[in-house]
Design a protein around this motif. Structure first.
Motif, PDB file in Angstrom:
ATOM      1  N   GLY A 187      -7.885  41.580 -12.461  1.00 22.31           N
ATOM      2  CA  GLY A 187      -7.611  42.596 -13.477  1.00 22.31           C
ATOM      3  C   GLY A 187      -8.876  43.253 -13.987  1.00 22.31           C
ATOM      4  N   LEU A 188      -9.940  42.466 -14.171  1.00 26.97           N
ATOM      5  CA  LEU A 188     -11.210  43.022 -14.641  1.00 26.97           C
ATOM      6  C   LEU A 188     -11.788  43.997 -13.629  1.00 26.97           C
ATOM      7  CD1 LEU A 188     -13.456  43.024 -16.767  1.00 26.97           C
ATOM      8  CD2 LEU A 188     -14.497  41.079 -15.560  1.00 26.97           C
ATOM      9  N   GLY A 189     -11.741  43.627 -12.367  1.00 27.87           N
ATOM     10  CA  GLY A 189     -12.260  44.525 -11.339  1.00 27.87           C
ATOM     11  C   GLY A 189     -11.455  45.806 -11.243  1.00 27.87           C
ATOM     12  N   VAL A 190     -10.124  45.684 -11.301  1.00 32.79           N
ATOM     13  CA  VAL A 190      -9.262  46.869 -11.252  1.00 32.79           C
ATOM     14  C   VAL A 190      -9.507  47.754 -12.462  1.00 32.79           C
ATOM     15  CG1 VAL A 190      -6.865  47.656 -11.356  1.00 32.79           C
ATOM     16  CG2 VAL A 190      -7.491  45.759  -9.861  1.00 32.79           C
ATOM     17  N   LEU A 191      -9.720  47.142 -13.624  1.00 37.61           N
ATOM     18  CA  LEU A 191      -9.946  47.904 -14.848  1.00 37.61           C
ATOM     19  C   LEU A 191     -11.212  48.747 -14.757  1.00 37.61           C
ATOM     20  CD1 LEU A 191      -8.994  48.407 -17.768  1.00 37.61           C
ATOM     21  CD2 LEU A 191     -10.425  46.496 -18.452  1.00 37.61           C
ATOM     22  N   ILE A 192     -12.279  48.189 -14.212  1.00 36.02           N
ATOM     23  CA  ILE A 192     -13.534  48.932 -14.048  1.00 36.02           C
ATOM     24  C   ILE A 192     -13.328  50.115 -13.108  1.00 36.02           C
ATOM     25  CG2 ILE A 192     -15.888  48.784 -13.168  1.00 36.02           C
ATOM     26  CD1 ILE A 192     -15.918  45.850 -14.101  1.00 36.02           C
ATOM     27  N   VAL A 193     -12.641  49.858 -11.992  1.00 33.31           N
ATOM     28  CA  VAL A 193     -12.371  50.938 -11.040  1.00 33.31           C
ATOM     29  C   VAL A 193     -11.502  52.013 -11.690  1.00 33.31           C
ATOM     30  CG1 VAL A 193     -11.222  51.509  -8.863  1.00 33.31           C
ATOM     31  CG2 VAL A 193     -12.626  49.448  -9.039  1.00 33.31           C
ATOM     32  N   LEU A 194     -10.510  51.584 -12.457  1.00 32.73           N
ATOM     33  CA  LEU A 194      -9.583  52.511 -13.096  1.00 32.73           C
ATOM     34  C   LEU A 194     -10.305  53.456 -14.051  1.00 32.73           C
ATOM     35  CD1 LEU A 194      -6.464  52.911 -13.059  1.00 32.73           C
ATOM     36  CD2 LEU A 194      -6.388  51.532 -15.130  1.00 32.73           C
ATOM     37  N   LEU A 195     -11.190  52.910 -14.888  1.00 37.32           N
ATOM     38  CA  LEU A 195     -11.935  53.743 -15.833  1.00 37.32           C
ATOM     39  C   LEU A 195     -12.900  54.684 -15.105  1.00 37.32           C
ATOM     40  CD1 LEU A 195     -12.681  51.122 -18.639  1.00 37.32           C
ATOM     41  CD2 LEU A 195     -11.095  53.056 -18.757  1.00 37.32           C
ATOM     42  N   ALA A 196     -13.537  54.178 -14.035  1.00 33.54           N
ATOM     43  CA  ALA A 196     -14.467  55.011 -13.285  1.00 33.54           C
ATOM     44  C   ALA A 196     -13.744  56.173 -12.602  1.00 33.54           C
ATOM     45  CB  ALA A 196     -15.202  54.167 -12.244  1.00 33.54           C
ATOM     46  N   VAL A 197     -12.598  55.887 -12.004  1.00 34.35           N
ATOM     47  CA  VAL A 197     -11.824  56.938 -11.337  1.00 34.35           C
ATOM     48  C   VAL A 197     -11.330  57.963 -12.345  1.00 34.35           C
ATOM     49  CG1 VAL A 197      -9.669  57.396 -10.097  1.00 34.35           C
ATOM     50  CG2 VAL A 197     -11.140  55.510  -9.381  1.00 34.35           C
ATOM     51  N   ARG A 198     -10.870  57.495 -13.509  1.00 34.47           N
ATOM     52  CA  ARG A 198     -10.397  58.439 -14.530  1.00 34.47           C
ATOM     53  C   ARG A 198     -11.541  59.313 -15.033  1.00 34.47           C
ATOM     54  NH1 ARG A 198      -6.206  59.873 -17.453  1.00 34.47           N
ATOM     55  NH2 ARG A 198      -6.515  60.568 -19.605  1.00 34.47           N
ATOM     56  N   LEU A 199     -12.722  58.737 -15.187  1.00 36.08           N
ATOM     57  CA  LEU A 199     -13.874  59.516 -15.619  1.00 36.08           C
ATOM     58  C   LEU A 199     -14.172  60.639 -14.632  1.00 36.08           C
ATOM     59  CD1 LEU A 199     -16.291  59.928 -17.527  1.00 36.08           C
ATOM     60  CD2 LEU A 199     -17.561  58.286 -16.124  1.00 36.08           C
ATOM     61  N   VAL A 200     -14.105  60.346 -13.347  1.00 35.60           N
ATOM     62  CA  VAL A 200     -14.389  61.360 -12.326  1.00 35.60           C
ATOM     63  C   VAL A 200     -13.289  62.409 -12.279  1.00 35.60           C
ATOM     64  CG1 VAL A 200     -14.688  61.758  -9.857  1.00 35.60           C
ATOM     65  CG2 VAL A 200     -15.775  59.785 -10.942  1.00 35.60           C
ATOM     66  N   THR A 201     -12.019  61.963 -12.252  1.00 31.93           N
ATOM     67  CA  THR A 201     -10.913  62.905 -12.106  1.00 31.93           C
ATOM     68  C   THR A 201     -10.713  63.758 -13.356  1.00 31.93           C
ATOM     69  OG1 THR A 201      -9.361  61.162 -12.803  1.00 31.93           O
ATOM     70  CG2 THR A 201      -9.679  61.494 -10.445  1.00 31.93           C
ATOM     71  N   ILE A 202     -11.158  63.271 -14.503  1.00 32.02           N
ATOM     72  CA  ILE A 202     -11.114  64.087 -15.715  1.00 32.02           C
ATOM     73  C   ILE A 202     -12.368  64.954 -15.825  1.00 32.02           C
ATOM     74  CG2 ILE A 202     -11.234  64.002 -18.246  1.00 32.02           C
ATOM     75  CD1 ILE A 202      -8.468  63.496 -17.286  1.00 32.02           C
ATOM     76  N   GLY A 203     -13.518  64.360 -15.514  1.00 30.64           N
ATOM     77  CA  GLY A 203     -14.796  65.041 -15.725  1.00 30.64           C
ATOM     78  C   GLY A 203     -14.990  66.270 -14.861  1.00 30.64           C
ATOM     79  N   VAL A 204     -14.636  66.168 -13.580  1.00 28.02           N
ATOM     80  CA  VAL A 204     -14.873  67.296 -12.667  1.00 28.02           C
ATOM     81  C   VAL A 204     -14.057  68.527 -13.065  1.00 28.02           C
ATOM     82  CG1 VAL A 204     -14.659  68.092 -10.287  1.00 28.02           C
ATOM     83  CG2 VAL A 204     -15.579  65.812 -10.756  1.00 28.02           C
ATOM     84  N   PRO A 205     -12.732  68.413 -13.277  1.00 24.97           N
ATOM     85  CA  PRO A 205     -11.986  69.615 -13.698  1.00 24.97           C
ATOM     86  C   PRO A 205     -12.441  70.170 -15.046  1.00 24.97           C
ATOM     87  CG  PRO A 205     -10.488  67.902 -12.921  1.00 24.97           C
ATOM     88  CD  PRO A 205     -11.830  67.273 -13.056  1.00 24.97           C
ATOM     89  N   VAL A 206     -12.785  69.290 -15.985  1.00 24.40           N
ATOM     90  CA  VAL A 206     -13.222  69.770 -17.297  1.00 24.40           C
ATOM     91  C   VAL A 206     -14.514  70.561 -17.170  1.00 24.40           C
ATOM     92  CG1 VAL A 206     -14.124  69.047 -19.550  1.00 24.40           C
ATOM     93  CG2 VAL A 206     -12.031  68.028 -18.656  1.00 24.40           C
ATOM     94  N   MET A 207     -15.460  70.074 -16.366  1.00 23.54           N
ATOM     95  CA  MET A 207     -16.719  70.791 -16.189  1.00 23.54           C
ATOM     96  C   MET A 207     -16.497  72.148 -15.521  1.00 23.54           C
ATOM     97  SD  MET A 207     -19.644  67.973 -15.218  1.00 23.54           S
ATOM     98  CE  MET A 207     -18.766  67.309 -13.820  1.00 23.54           C
ATOM     99  N   LEU A 208     -15.569  72.205 -14.565  1.00 20.48           N
ATOM    100  CA  LEU A 208     -15.310  73.457 -13.863  1.00 20.48           C
ATOM    101  C   LEU A 208     -14.545  74.457 -14.733  1.00 20.48           C
ATOM    102  CD1 LEU A 208     -14.293  72.093 -10.337  1.00 20.48           C
ATOM    103  CD2 LEU A 208     -16.476  73.103 -11.008  1.00 20.48           C
ATOM    104  N   LEU A 209     -13.699  73.955 -15.640  1.00 19.02           N
ATOM    105  CA  LEU A 209     -12.825  74.831 -16.427  1.00 19.02           C
ATOM    106  C   LEU A 209     -13.192  74.859 -17.901  1.00 19.02           C
ATOM    107  CD1 LEU A 209      -9.420  73.718 -14.836  1.00 19.02           C
ATOM    108  CD2 LEU A 209     -10.757  75.748 -14.267  1.00 19.02           C
TER     109      LEU A 209
END
Length: 279
Positions: A187-209
């Motif tokens: 669960g800890l490993g999945v949680l780290i991956v989950l937050l990292a993926v959300r940061l990327v998938t949120i960050g890239v569109p926000v920066m572009l738009l």
């Protein structure tokens, strides 16, 4: 793994919205969190259904099958929601009686969702489409201020009751699921991956738009840390068929949901206040 990714992807804004309001978060940020969650949930349920069918051997995971199922579930659900929402809008526009209009909204949810399931369409996406049509079009030109107040109060109460019952059931289910020490590290490993993926998938569109849509400074951090997992992920995990992988997937889902609520949910207010003070 793909099935688990689909069931853990939906976000639950209900638990965090009250905290955001108390922290004085801007209204546009609240709307973006809720809007993202609504479409996230509907699409995730469709993808989960597709992948679960492939994992259990019920459906062949081919491009044509996946495209047709997604078109049927998502496209059919959105189209049905617009039709049901349009009928409700027409009825609300023809009368001015808040009691009847509240009952019409209730009929949209109960009848529309049941019809979507009968037609094998996505119920969540159908209700999102109907809700957006009624919540925007009807509020502008079909209902009075009195009806609007009663309608909002009614659905806020229903929302609170259903979420309370949901989290009571989640708490009771915790007593029944098996737990091993190894699940915690998974669960800890999945949680780290989950937050990292959300940061990327949120960050890239926000920066572009950012300039086009007017995203505020710090929106990426708030949207990332405010993406709580909740009832939908648990409900999807509980719907998994019995098998050797069900226990670990169910336990890891519970661990991530508990972390989201207890850690992210209780700290998002401080994150918002800190970012607002910086701006």
């Amino acid at each position: 793994c793909l099935t688990f990714g689909a069931l853990i992807s939906p976000t639950d804004p209900i638990a965090v919205l009250g905290i955001l309001r108390n922290a004085g978060a801007p209204k546009d940020l609240e709307l973006r969190i809720v809007g993202e969650s609504l479409f996230n949930d509907g699409v995730a349920v469709v993808v989960f259904t597709l992948l679960l069918g492939a994992a259990s051997g019920q459906e062949a995971l081919t491009l044509s099958n996946a495209s047709m199922l997604f078109l049927q579930e998502a496209g059919g659900g959105i189209l049905l929601g617009l039709v049901v929402g349009g009928l409700a809008y027409g009825l609300m526009r023809s009368i001015d009686a808040y009691r009847i209009e509240v009952l019409i909204s209730l009929a949209v949810v109960l009848g529309g969702y049941a019809l979507a399931l009968r037609l094998q369409f996505s119920g969540p996406l159908a209700m999102v489409a109907a809700g957006l049509l009624i919540g925007n079009k009807a509020r502008e030109s079909a209902i009075s201020d009195t009806t609007r107040q009663y309608l909002d109060a009614f659905w806020e109460l229903i929302d609170e009751i259903v979420n309370t019952l949901l989290f009571v059931l989640i708490g009771l289910e915790v007593l029944l699921i098996p737990f091993e020490a190894g699940y915690f590290w998974v669960g800890l490993g999945v949680l780290i991956v989950l937050l990292a993926v959300r940061l990327v998938t949120i960050g890239v569109p926000v920066m572009l738009l950012r300039e086009r849509l007017g995203f505020r400074r710090g929106a990426v951090r708030i949207l990332t840390w405010g993406g709580l997992r909740g009832g939908i992920s648990v409900a999807l995990a509980l719907s998994l068929p019995d098998g050797e992988n069900r226990d670990v997937l169910l336990t890891v889902t519970y661990l991530i949901v508990m972390f989201s609520i207890l850690v992210q949910g209780l700290s998002i207010g401080r994150v918002v206040k800190r970012l607002l003070s910086e701006t």
